[in-house]
Design a protein around this motif. Sequence first.
Motif, PDB file in Angstrom:
ATOM      1  N   LEU A 104       0.827  -1.216   0.000  1.00 39.23           N
ATOM      2  CA  LEU A 104       0.000   0.000   0.000  1.00 39.23           C
ATOM      3  C   LEU A 104       0.855   1.256   0.000  1.00 39.23           C
ATOM      4  CD1 LEU A 104      -2.884  -1.037   2.414  1.00 39.23           C
ATOM      5  CD2 LEU A 104      -3.003  -0.740  -0.058  1.00 39.23           C
ATOM      6  N   ASP A 105       1.939   1.268   0.774  1.00 40.25           N
ATOM      7  CA  ASP A 105       2.840   2.421   0.775  1.00 40.25           C
ATOM      8  C   ASP A 105       3.455   2.642  -0.599  1.00 40.25           C
ATOM      9  OD1 ASP A 105       2.417   3.198   3.388  1.00 40.25           O
ATOM     10  OD2 ASP A 105       4.177   2.170   4.173  1.00 40.25           O
ATOM     11  N   ARG A 130       0.735   4.131  -2.806  1.00 42.14           N
ATOM     12  CA  ARG A 130       0.511   5.545  -2.459  1.00 42.14           C
ATOM     13  C   ARG A 130       1.619   6.422  -3.027  1.00 42.14           C
ATOM     14  NH1 ARG A 130      -1.194   3.452   2.751  1.00 42.14           N
ATOM     15  NH2 ARG A 130      -3.449   3.626   2.810  1.00 42.14           N
ATOM     16  N   THR A 131       2.853   5.945  -2.950  1.00 43.87           N
ATOM     17  CA  THR A 131       3.978   6.713  -3.476  1.00 43.87           C
ATOM     18  C   THR A 131       3.899   6.819  -4.993  1.00 43.87           C
ATOM     19  OG1 THR A 131       5.368   5.996  -1.644  1.00 43.87           O
ATOM     20  CG2 THR A 131       6.493   6.825  -3.598  1.00 43.87           C
ATOM     21  N   LEU A 156      -0.730   9.408  -3.745  1.00 43.40           N
ATOM     22  CA  LEU A 156      -1.969   9.474  -2.969  1.00 43.40           C
ATOM     23  C   LEU A 156      -1.679   9.927  -1.550  1.00 43.40           C
ATOM     24  CD1 LEU A 156      -3.731   6.140  -4.004  1.00 43.40           C
ATOM     25  CD2 LEU A 156      -4.312   8.456  -4.727  1.00 43.40           C
ATOM     26  N   LYS A 163      -1.783   9.838   2.475  1.00 40.85           N
ATOM     27  CA  LYS A 163      -1.784   8.732   3.432  1.00 40.85           C
ATOM     28  C   LYS A 163      -3.149   8.640   4.095  1.00 40.85           C
ATOM     29  CE  LYS A 163       3.052   8.868   4.178  1.00 40.85           C
ATOM     30  NZ  LYS A 163       3.978   7.922   4.416  1.00 40.85           N
ATOM     31  N   SER A 164      -3.535   7.436   4.426  1.00 36.79           N
ATOM     32  CA  SER A 164      -4.826   7.201   5.045  1.00 36.79           C
ATOM     33  C   SER A 164      -4.981   8.003   6.325  1.00 36.79           C
ATOM     34  CB  SER A 164      -4.955   5.704   5.354  1.00 36.79           C
ATOM     35  OG  SER A 164      -6.174   5.433   5.951  1.00 36.79           O
ATOM     36  N   ASN A 195       2.318  14.205   0.682  1.00 39.96           N
ATOM     37  CA  ASN A 195       2.985  13.778  -0.541  1.00 39.96           C
ATOM     38  C   ASN A 195       3.214  14.927  -1.500  1.00 39.96           C
ATOM     39  OD1 ASN A 195       3.109  11.163   0.353  1.00 39.96           O
ATOM     40  ND2 ASN A 195       1.136  10.624  -0.509  1.00 39.96           N
ATOM     41  N   TRP A 245      -1.044  17.072  -2.444  1.00 39.37           N
ATOM     42  CA  TRP A 245      -2.427  16.696  -2.156  1.00 39.37           C
ATOM     43  C   TRP A 245      -2.900  17.403  -0.893  1.00 39.37           C
ATOM     44  CZ3 TRP A 245      -5.868  13.753  -4.850  1.00 39.37           C
ATOM     45  CH2 TRP A 245      -5.376  12.959  -5.891  1.00 39.37           C
ATOM     46  N   GLU A 252     -10.417  15.011  -1.680  1.00 40.54           N
ATOM     47  CA  GLU A 252      -8.994  15.081  -1.999  1.00 40.54           C
ATOM     48  C   GLU A 252      -8.781  16.068  -3.139  1.00 40.54           C
ATOM     49  OE1 GLU A 252      -8.135  10.341  -1.315  1.00 40.54           O
ATOM     50  OE2 GLU A 252      -8.583  11.082  -3.321  1.00 40.54           O
TER      51      GLU A 252
END
Length: 194
Positions: free
Chosen positions: A73-74, A77-78, A82, A84-85, A92, A95, A102
């Motif tokens: 997942l990390d 996201r990278t 995206l 982070k939850s 990032n 965002w 978002e």
Amino acid sequence: MADEKELHAVVLDCGPASAIDFTICARLKKEPRTGGLPVIALIAPGAENQHLELLKAGIDESFVRPIAPAKLLDCLRTKLALPKSGSNGIENGSWICCGSLEMKLDAHRVRGNGRDIHLGPIEFNVLRHLLEAPSKVFSRDELINAAWPDNIHVGARTVHVHISRIRKALKTASPGSVIRTVRSIGYSLEMADD
């Protein structure tokens, strides 16, 4: 599947002796519609020799199984930039997030619950200002200074029209996000109670 759906990334679960994974990766990377998609391979233990073939096919990242889901997942996201939850604020690099809402600043893209929200440049700038400080009440003058060019005269009614457009867009894509009117003061972005 990539021809039928809008994908954001592909995770290939590669079998130990499968040659089809290279073909799938190469095809995805050649297609104009999917060429920019991040492709991540999960390689079976003992089949690390697949890594070289996958690199030739254009793979972006590979991991040997078993892999911790959080690590995958990390990586996603990278690769997708995206947030982070559970984040609130700028993450990032570009965002801004608040609840399910978002905003990707450099791409002028807004999503609510994963669905795109189409806004004009003024609405985008107004929503950005509200998103940067959720629950804070901004006066009409503060919103005008944040969203409109300096050489344009804007009245309170114009601000209200743009707020109405943002509300309409949020209502369908992100019903949990509400722009609250504070009478005689201004507006604030609130997350509706679940």
